[in-house]
Design a protein around this motif. Structure first.
Motif, PDB file in Angstrom:
ATOM      1  N   MET A 133       4.953   6.865  70.399  1.00  0.00           N
ATOM      2  CA  MET A 133       4.225   5.628  70.122  1.00  0.00           C
ATOM      3  C   MET A 133       4.435   4.615  71.251  1.00  0.00           C
ATOM      4  O   MET A 133       3.502   3.892  71.632  1.00  0.00           O
ATOM      5  CB  MET A 133       4.685   5.048  68.788  1.00  0.00           C
ATOM      6  CG  MET A 133       4.375   5.941  67.595  1.00  0.00           C
ATOM      7  SD  MET A 133       5.049   5.321  66.025  1.00  0.00           S
ATOM      8  CE  MET A 133       3.892   3.986  65.686  1.00  0.00           C
ATOM      9  N   ALA A 134       5.646   4.585  71.798  1.00  0.00           N
ATOM     10  CA  ALA A 134       5.925   3.688  72.924  1.00  0.00           C
ATOM     11  C   ALA A 134       5.105   4.089  74.145  1.00  0.00           C
ATOM     12  O   ALA A 134       4.585   3.233  74.887  1.00  0.00           O
ATOM     13  CB  ALA A 134       7.416   3.695  73.248  1.00  0.00           C
ATOM     14  N   ALA A 135       4.962   5.388  74.365  1.00  0.00           N
ATOM     15  CA  ALA A 135       4.160   5.869  75.498  1.00  0.00           C
ATOM     16  C   ALA A 135       2.707   5.420  75.363  1.00  0.00           C
ATOM     17  O   ALA A 135       2.071   5.013  76.344  1.00  0.00           O
ATOM     18  CB  ALA A 135       4.241   7.391  75.590  1.00  0.00           C
ATOM     19  N   SER A 136       2.183   5.479  74.154  1.00  0.00           N
ATOM     20  CA  SER A 136       0.798   5.056  73.920  1.00  0.00           C
ATOM     21  C   SER A 136       0.597   3.586  74.281  1.00  0.00           C
ATOM     22  O   SER A 136      -0.377   3.217  74.952  1.00  0.00           O
ATOM     23  CB  SER A 136       0.425   5.299  72.455  1.00  0.00           C
ATOM     24  OG  SER A 136      -0.897   4.893  72.191  1.00  0.00           O
ATOM     25  N   ASP A 137       1.525   2.725  73.860  1.00  0.00           N
ATOM     26  CA  ASP A 137       1.411   1.300  74.171  1.00  0.00           C
ATOM     27  C   ASP A 137       1.560   1.042  75.673  1.00  0.00           C
ATOM     28  O   ASP A 137       0.910   0.143  76.223  1.00  0.00           O
ATOM     29  CB  ASP A 137       2.464   0.513  73.392  1.00  0.00           C
ATOM     30  CG  ASP A 137       2.164   0.463  71.907  1.00  0.00           C
ATOM     31  OD1 ASP A 137       0.972   0.418  71.552  1.00  0.00           O
ATOM     32  OD2 ASP A 137       3.111   0.491  71.105  1.00  0.00           O
ATOM     33  N   ILE A 138       2.396   1.819  76.333  1.00  0.00           N
ATOM     34  CA  ILE A 138       2.556   1.684  77.790  1.00  0.00           C
ATOM     35  C   ILE A 138       1.275   2.087  78.499  1.00  0.00           C
ATOM     36  O   ILE A 138       0.832   1.413  79.440  1.00  0.00           O
ATOM     37  CB  ILE A 138       3.748   2.533  78.269  1.00  0.00           C
ATOM     38  CG1 ILE A 138       5.055   1.851  77.873  1.00  0.00           C
ATOM     39  CG2 ILE A 138       3.695   2.752  79.783  1.00  0.00           C
ATOM     40  CD1 ILE A 138       6.295   2.652  78.190  1.00  0.00           C
ATOM     41  N   PHE A 139       0.633   3.171  78.060  1.00  0.00           N
ATOM     42  CA  PHE A 139      -0.629   3.588  78.676  1.00  0.00           C
ATOM     43  C   PHE A 139      -1.694   2.507  78.515  1.00  0.00           C
ATOM     44  O   PHE A 139      -2.417   2.179  79.465  1.00  0.00           O
ATOM     45  CB  PHE A 139      -1.122   4.894  78.049  1.00  0.00           C
ATOM     46  CG  PHE A 139      -0.257   6.086  78.339  1.00  0.00           C
ATOM     47  CD1 PHE A 139       0.474   6.160  79.510  1.00  0.00           C
ATOM     48  CD2 PHE A 139      -0.164   7.127  77.440  1.00  0.00           C
ATOM     49  CE1 PHE A 139       1.277   7.243  79.788  1.00  0.00           C
ATOM     50  CE2 PHE A 139       0.637   8.222  77.700  1.00  0.00           C
ATOM     51  CZ  PHE A 139       1.359   8.293  78.873  1.00  0.00           C
ATOM     52  N   ALA A 141      -1.263  -0.636  78.082  1.00  0.00           N
ATOM     53  CA  ALA A 141      -0.910  -1.872  78.780  1.00  0.00           C
ATOM     54  C   ALA A 141      -1.062  -1.762  80.295  1.00  0.00           C
ATOM     55  O   ALA A 141      -1.485  -2.720  80.956  1.00  0.00           O
ATOM     56  CB  ALA A 141       0.526  -2.268  78.433  1.00  0.00           C
ATOM     57  N   PHE A 142      -0.741  -0.592  80.858  1.00  0.00           N
ATOM     58  CA  PHE A 142      -0.659  -0.486  82.320  1.00  0.00           C
ATOM     59  C   PHE A 142      -1.763   0.369  82.945  1.00  0.00           C
ATOM     60  O   PHE A 142      -2.089   0.182  84.120  1.00  0.00           O
ATOM     61  CB  PHE A 142       0.715   0.065  82.725  1.00  0.00           C
ATOM     62  CG  PHE A 142       1.846  -0.864  82.402  1.00  0.00           C
ATOM     63  CD1 PHE A 142       2.117  -1.960  83.199  1.00  0.00           C
ATOM     64  CD2 PHE A 142       2.632  -0.657  81.273  1.00  0.00           C
ATOM     65  CE1 PHE A 142       3.157  -2.828  82.900  1.00  0.00           C
ATOM     66  CE2 PHE A 142       3.678  -1.515  80.955  1.00  0.00           C
ATOM     67  CZ  PHE A 142       3.941  -2.607  81.767  1.00  0.00           C
ATOM     68  N   GLY A 143      -2.341   1.293  82.230  1.00  0.00           N
ATOM     69  CA  GLY A 143      -3.457   2.065  82.745  1.00  0.00           C
ATOM     70  C   GLY A 143      -3.186   2.703  84.092  1.00  0.00           C
ATOM     71  O   GLY A 143      -2.195   3.405  84.297  1.00  0.00           O
ATOM     72  N   ASP A 144      -4.069   2.427  85.055  1.00  0.00           N
ATOM     73  CA  ASP A 144      -3.983   3.054  86.379  1.00  0.00           C
ATOM     74  C   ASP A 144      -2.727   2.658  87.158  1.00  0.00           C
ATOM     75  O   ASP A 144      -2.386   3.319  88.151  1.00  0.00           O
ATOM     76  CB  ASP A 144      -5.222   2.699  87.208  1.00  0.00           C
ATOM     77  CG  ASP A 144      -6.473   3.406  86.711  1.00  0.00           C
ATOM     78  OD1 ASP A 144      -6.328   4.379  85.929  1.00  0.00           O
ATOM     79  OD2 ASP A 144      -7.583   3.014  87.085  1.00  0.00           O
TER      80      ASP A 144
END
Length: 300
Positions: A133-139, A141-144
């Motif tokens: 779930m943390a990985a999903s929020d990081i993706f 938030a930060f994208g490319d």
């Protein structure tokens, strides 16, 4: 006078001596230390897993942090803790920082992603799911920015772990990993992500190949004709033909979706679309793969 000799009693005992008793084994209970749990007699014992309830908070229900600067300073200490419960709490703080204070989290992003990979490998399902779930929020938030050369390797390791977790048998972990892979596709530019996913099409694990194929299909659907041309239509159709012959239906279904998108790109300005598609496939594929590619389009 000769003395009469008395008979000598038998020196050996008449009964067999008793054997020493074998010592019985004493069982000592030793509490096994988990990867994120170390026992310390000077500290209060950690609650057992039966006494702990981990809340899986959806992203929309996460709140900003009142004092994010101080929380960032102590973040790595919490993530490096041997107490898996504290690691879960720190991962939820990572999520809050990513969503509301991303500029403060960015300098720590590489180390955070390394912790995510480690947590996903942990046998505790609660810790594994929280890290996903943390990985999903990081993706989101930060994208490319995750493709930056300084943290790209950490991202590659994280992507592989997500594909592996999406391929396992624990349903609630698998479903969460699938959601996070979709978040990856939605948050990143398709072309660079497609280059990273391409390598997993030939992975030894058929489930990983299938999950990669689904993510590739979702990425291609975002690209449009120009994006497909930039990647290379020939390379794309060759990859698709390979997936059409995969063992798992999930991979073959994803390949059919990709083939349909490529067909639209190849025949966009052609009057004889089926003929143009056949010529394209025959020119760029081994003869054994051409019929399956033609069948995908003719069956629609």
């Amino acid at each position: 006078m000769a003395m009469a000799l008395r008979p000598i009693d038998n020196a050996l005992p008449t009964t067999t001596p008793e054997r020493p008793k074998k010592q019985s084994k004493v069982s000592v209970a030793i509490q096994k230390q988990s990867e994120f749990g170390v026992n310390d007699e000077n500290k209060a014992p950690l609650p057992s897993s039966a006494d702990v309830t981990i809340d899986y908070i959806s992203s929309e229900n996460l709140k900003p942090i009142a004092d994010p600067e101080s929380k960032v300073e102590s973040l790595m200490e919490g993530l490096d803790s041997k107490d898996w419960i504290m690691v879960c709490e720190s991962l939820n703080n990572v999520r809050r920082l990513a969503l509301y204070h991303s500029s403060l989290l960015f300098p720590y992003l590489e180390k955070v992603m390394l912790v995510l990979v480690k947590a996903m490998k942990n046998p505790r399902s609660a810790l594994c799911k929280t890290s996903i779930m943390a990985a999903s929020d990081i993706f989101n938030a930060f994208g490319d920015k995750l493709l930056d050369c300084t943290i790209s390797v950490a991202y590659d390791n994280l992507l592989l772990q997500l594909l592996l977790k999406a391929s396992q048998d624990k349903r609630f972990v698998c479903e969460e990993a699938d959601k996070t892979l979709k978040a990856t596709v939605m948050s990143m530019t398709p072309l660079p992500l497609l280059h990273k996913l391409r390598g997993y099409v030939s992975h030894a694990n058929p489930r990983v190949r299938a999950k990669a194929a689904v993510s590739i299909s979702n990425s291609v659907s975002k690209m449009g004709l120009e994006g497909m041309k930039e990647y290379g239509l020939i390379s794309m159709v060759q990859m698709t033909a390979y997936l059409l012959n995969d063992r798992l239906p999930e991979a073959r279904e994803a390949a059919r979706s990709i083939a349909t998108l490529i067909h639209k790109g190849v025949t966009e300005n052609e009057e004889e679309k089926l003929g143009a598609w056949q010529n394209f496939c025959e020119s760029n594929l081994p003869p054994i793969h051409v019929p399956s590619m033609l069948k995908v389009i003719s069956s629609q």
